[in-house]
Design an enzyme around this catalytic site. Structure first.
Site, PDB file in Angstrom:
ATOM      1  N   ASN B 106      58.028  43.355  31.615  1.00 59.30           N
ATOM      2  CA  ASN B 106      59.128  44.372  31.417  1.00 59.30           C
ATOM      3  C   ASN B 106      59.252  45.341  32.630  1.00 59.30           C
ATOM      4  O   ASN B 106      59.850  46.425  32.351  1.00 59.30           O
ATOM      5  CB  ASN B 106      58.900  44.930  29.966  1.00 59.30           C
ATOM      6  CG  ASN B 106      58.659  43.785  28.740  1.00 59.30           C
ATOM      7  OD1 ASN B 106      57.880  43.756  28.257  1.00 59.30           O
ATOM      8  ND2 ASN B 106      59.966  43.346  28.673  1.00 59.30           N
ATOM      9  N   ILE B 113      61.182  50.316  34.133  1.00 58.49           N
ATOM     10  CA  ILE B 113      60.740  49.680  32.709  1.00 58.49           C
ATOM     11  C   ILE B 113      61.911  49.337  31.806  1.00 58.49           C
ATOM     12  O   ILE B 113      63.000  50.045  31.683  1.00 58.49           O
ATOM     13  CB  ILE B 113      59.881  50.739  32.077  1.00 58.49           C
ATOM     14  CG1 ILE B 113      58.938  51.386  33.107  1.00 58.49           C
ATOM     15  CG2 ILE B 113      59.259  50.326  30.952  1.00 58.49           C
ATOM     16  CD1 ILE B 113      58.256  52.598  32.648  1.00 58.49           C
ATOM     17  N   CYS B 114      61.667  48.405  31.065  1.00 57.49           N
ATOM     18  CA  CYS B 114      62.469  47.782  30.226  1.00 57.49           C
ATOM     19  C   CYS B 114      62.067  48.341  28.732  1.00 57.49           C
ATOM     20  O   CYS B 114      61.002  47.288  28.609  1.00 57.49           O
ATOM     21  CB  CYS B 114      62.920  46.521  30.223  1.00 57.49           C
ATOM     22  SG  CYS B 114      64.026  46.056  28.975  1.00 57.49           S
ATOM     23  N   LEU B 115      62.319  49.232  28.149  1.00 53.97           N
ATOM     24  CA  LEU B 115      61.712  49.521  26.946  1.00 53.97           C
ATOM     25  C   LEU B 115      62.931  50.189  26.018  1.00 53.97           C
ATOM     26  O   LEU B 115      63.440  50.825  26.491  1.00 53.97           O
ATOM     27  CB  LEU B 115      60.581  50.533  27.043  1.00 53.97           C
ATOM     28  CG  LEU B 115      59.852  50.993  25.679  1.00 53.97           C
ATOM     29  CD1 LEU B 115      59.219  49.786  25.129  1.00 53.97           C
ATOM     30  CD2 LEU B 115      58.698  52.072  26.068  1.00 53.97           C
TER      31      LEU B 115
END
Lengths: 732, 178
Positions: B106, B113-115
């Site tokens: 991610n 960041i992919c959150l």
């Protein structure tokens, strides 16, 4: 061929000269006349040995004509040269006289010898001096020649001899002739410094004799009177001999007189400067000395010397570990008062006080001492007569008609603090008054908790006074504390009316009081029951509040009934708890471990102390195997076996119950350490100043970079951080 | 509110309730909030996560440190992240990037960041502390359904190969960058 013009020239010159000398007389009669005049004049001027009978014919008109003739023939310069030559030839006479006199003086050290030598020299001078009528040039040439020779032959011991001679004239009958001699011989001009130094020494001697260590009366006026009586009459001869009228004397003496007056001031100023520390100690008895010093300083510009001396003395005598903080404060306050007298604008004070203030800031108990004196606990730092003023930052009030510019030696950081009183100055040692307020709370807490008779009036009065200084807001917490005390009594009265109890608690609001010592003491037996009953009553009265006991604070009045006697004591709660263990239940013998297990975590020393209290009172006894038992019947055997223990004040807790400011600070530093840890984790290594600026993120951080440095150094010693090149990093 | 993220929200933080402030209150309240968050973060003792403002002049730029939890492939590795707070924080999530190259399904190669809680699932009750905790757990439990780094997502199921690839990308931060 070429010689002709030269020959002609020489011939013309010769003829001219001859004509001039001959004066147009027939033949060479003119020349002869000139020659006659020359001889008469030379003979008249020739210096003689005055020991020989004086045969000089004083046929002035003849001499005068001779001189006129020589003047006409333009031979006077030549005559002058011859005269000088003649003097030189005779000089050995004087040399011999002087050396014989001086040899006599060297032997006897008697100034009268010098005096008669000078007398004799004047005689020589008179004998040799050409008369006034012969013109000024001749006289001045003679004077110059005579003095040059005289000064060249005077031995090196003469100046000191001369000085002694001058000294001997001070206070004696004025000897006009002597001073006339001095002038004639040119000694006045040449030894002017010596004469002045005689006077200076007189002044210094007088100042040292009369003024050392006497600070309780004004000295300057007396010294000036002494000058007028003793020195001025003497000064007339050396400095104002020619004066004919009173006015003239005055104007001639003015210059030198002010020099001497300056010297009086300077000497007194030097003396007082060297004594300044003790003068300050002696204040207010030394008030007069300070006023003298003030006047001297206006005349003599020695302010910086005074500052330096006082700073040096302070460093040597005050600012060292041997001095008590209270003494330093007292001296500082006196210094403030004294320097205000000397220098009302406070420039001197500012310069002197700086090191003292910095030193005081480093002392851990400064605040406590100041606060203690604020609430009137020992020390008389505060002058009762001084009006109480609120603490405020001072602005220059330009509309003040009495405004004065800052003194010329005020530094750029100097701030006038005219209107502030002593306490404000003390409080301003620290940047913020919060520290004081905090310390004040701690102190107030201690004092309030120590009051047993319920009379808080004095404390209330103190708080009211302090409110004027610190403002209402700062002392709000103290207000609450005071109200807690009165409320406690009211609540207690109510609870007692509902259900009588032996317990009279002081109920304080945790939030507003300084941290109190925590304790894990569990009161056993009947005490516990009393507490619980009371707490229940309290909760009915104030349903939204809850009591949290601090059982170790306070006192317990006990009456212990033993088989043969009843013991009435007032003891600390811990003592009471222990004796309760012995009294309740079936267990009669207890050892330390069992007691600790029952009462909670008590450290051994306080337990031992409590046991000793009871043994001292003859209630318990040590069975010898580490267990204790109640002494039901007082036996003389046990008493005899026990060495008489020193009387100790019972029921007095040694440590004050309130956590001190230092302990609170250590607690805070733990919080800041978290921040330091956080920044070092994320930002790698940081220099000290970066850490300091970053710590502004931590709420309430107010340490100086020096304090932080000490802290970081401690952390480094503990291995928490490493330091290289001024950069700190976490030790992983 | 999403189940996962609401569980991460602190039960009741000591700082001022963000609902009381409006975005119009300006930077003052944001600074105050950030100061409070810093205090909370410093006083919490969560292992392996930490953050601090980059300089004393700017409270909106932080540096963070996340250590891989033991038992995951990231165990023993330390990652630096940079946190940038928008002026209307906490109504808008902070921007967070990995400064240390992080090989993770991610996280893309630039460190983005992919959150979800840093994007559409952001809520004002989150704090730096909760975000850091989420990131720490994201390391061990990636969301392979929406990868930014597909290679890493594909490799995730074979830990030893993933570890080799991770080691290849990882460079320990040079701490003395400032």
């Amino acid at each position: 061929m070429t010689t002709y013009p030269l020959e002609n020239l020489v011939q013309t010159r010769w003829q001219n000269t001859f004509d001039r000398l001959n004066g147009g007389e027939p033949g060479i009669t003119g020349l002869l006349n000139i020659s006659q005049a020359w001889n008469t004049a030379r003979e008249f001027l020739r210096p003689r040995d005055i020991r020989e009978p004086n045969s000089k014919e004083r046929n002035l008109p003849v001499v005068k004509t001779c001189f006129d003739a020589l003047n006409e023939a333009k031979l006077l310069p030549r005559l002058l040269e011859t005269f000088v030559e003649d003097i030189r030839q005779q000089e050995s006479l004087i040399t011999a006289e002087v050396s014989s006199f001086m040899a006599k003086y060297d032997e006897s050290e008697d100034v009268t010898v010098v005096k008669s030598m000078l007398r004799r020299l004047v005689e020589w001078w008179k004998a040799w001096a050409p008369i006034h009528e012969l013109g000024y040039t001749l006289l001045s040439t003679f004077n110059l020649e005579f003095q040059t020779h005289l000064f060249s032959i005077l031995p090196s011991s003469f100046p000191s001899a001369f000085k002694k001679l001058c000294q001997s004239t001070v206070g004696a009958e004025p000897d006009a002739q002597l001073w006339g001699d001095f002038e004639r011989l040119g000694l006045l001009d040449r030894y002017e410094n010596l004469i002045a130094s005689v006077c200076y020494e007189q002044i210094e001697g007088q100042v040292l004799e009369t003024c050392v260590g006497r600070w309780n009366e004004p000295m300057l006026a007396g010294l000036r009177g002494w000058m007028a009586d003793k020195i001025v009459p003497w000064m007339i001869l050396p400095y104002a001999r020619g004066a004919k009228t009173h006015e003239e004397t005055r104007s001639m003496l003015q210059g030198i007189g002010s020099r001497f007056d300056f010297h009086v001031c300077k000497t007194l100023c030097d003396l007082r400067t060297s004594e300044i520390f003790d003068i300050i100690v002696d204040y207010p008895d030394s008030n007069c000395a300070l006023l003298d010093l003030k006047e001297c300083l206006q005349r003599v510009d020695q302010r910086s010397q005074l500052v330096q001396a006082l700073r040096r003395l302070n460093r040597k005598r005050l600012l060292h570990p041997g001095a008590d903080t209270k003494d330093i404060l007292t001296q500082y306050v006196l210094m403030i008062r004294c320097l205000r007298i000397i220098d009302p604008p406070g420039v001197l004070l500012y310069k002197v006080a700086d090191p003292v203030r910095r030193y005081l800031r480093e002392r851990p108990d400064t605040i406590r001492s100041i606060v203690a004196s604020l609430v009137g606990e020992g020390g008389d730092l505060v002058d009762e007569n001084e009006p109480i003023q609120p603490l405020q930052t001072q602005f220059e009030d330009y509309s003040d008609p009495n405004w004065e510019p800052e003194a010329i030696d005020a530094g750029p950081e100097f701030r006038t603090n005219k209107p502030s009183d002593v306490i404000s100055t003390l409080v301003s040692i620290y940047d913020s008054k919060d520290l004081f307020v905090k310390e004040l709370q701690v102190l107030l807490a201690q004092r309030l908790l120590a009051i047993k008779d319920g009379n808080f009036e004095k404390e209330r009065q103190n708080i009211e006074i302090l409110k004027l200084r610190f403002g209402d807001a700062a002392l709000q917490v103290c207000e609450v504390m005071l109200r807690d005390m009165t409320d406690s009594r009211r609540i207690d009265q109510h609870v007692q009316s509902q259900k009588a109890s032996n317990l009279h608690p002081t109920i304080i609001s945790k939030h507003f009081w300084p941290a109190l010592q925590a304790s894990t003491l569990n009161m056993p037996g009947q005490f516990k029951t009393i507490q619980q009953t009371y707490a229940k009553e309290f909760t009915t009265f104030k349903p939204d509040k809850r009591l949290r006991w601090l059982p170790h604070l306070g006192t317990v009045e006990l009456s212990i009934e033993l088989q043969d006697r009843t013991v009435e004591v007032e003891v600390s709660p811990l003592d009471a708890a222990i004796i309760e263990l012995f009294g309740s239940g079936g267990k009669t013998a207890w050892n330390s471990q069992e007691i600790i297990a029952e009462l909670g975590d008590i450290d051994n020393s306080s337990l031992n102390k409590a046991m000793m209290t009871w043994i001292d009172r003859g209630v318990l006894f040590d069975r010898g195997d580490g267990t204790y038992e109640v002494l039901e019947i007082a036996t003389s055997a046990v008493k005899a076996a026990r060495p008489p223990a020193p009387k100790r004040p019972a029921a007095q807790p040694e440590a004050p119950p309130v956590v001190t400011v230092q302990q609170q600070e250590a607690e805070q530093m733990r919080v800041y350490w978290k921040f330091i840890e956080g920044m070092l984790t994320n930002l790698g290594s940081l220099p000290l100043d970066r850490i300091q600026t970053m710590l502004k993120f931590a709420p309430g951080y107010s340490r100086t970079i020096e304090q932080l440095g000490t802290f970081m150094e401690a952390a480094r010693r503990e291995g928490l951080v490493t330091e290289s090149g001024g950069q700190y990093r976490l030790n992983k | 509110m999403d189940q996962l993220s609401s569980s991460l929200a602190p039960p009741r933080t000591s700082h001022k309730s963000p609902a009381a402030t409006t975005p119009l209150e300006g930077a003052g309240s944001v600074t105050k909030r950030l100061g409070n968050e810093l205090m909370t973060l410093m006083m919490s003792s969560s292992a392996g996560i930490s953050a601090f403002p980059k300089s004393d002049a700017n409270l909106f730029e932080w540096v963070g440190t996340i250590e891989g939890v033991s038992g995951t492939v990231y165990s023993g590795l330390t990652f630096k992240i940079s946190i940038t707070f928008p002026p209307n924080y906490p109504y808008v999530p902070p921007t967070i990037k990995f400064d240390t190259p992080c090989y993770h399904p991610n996280v893309d190669l630039a460190g983005n960041i992919c959150l979800d809680i840093l994007q559409d699932k952001w809520s004002a009750v989150y704090s730096v502390h909760t975000v850091l905790l989420s990131l720490q757990s994201l390391l061990g439990e990636p969301n392979n359904a929406s990868p930014l780094n597909t290679d890493a997502a594909n490799l995730w199921d074979s830990p030893s190969e993933f570890k080799t690839e991770l080691r290849k990308h990882y460079r320990a931060s040079t701490e003395n960058s400032n």
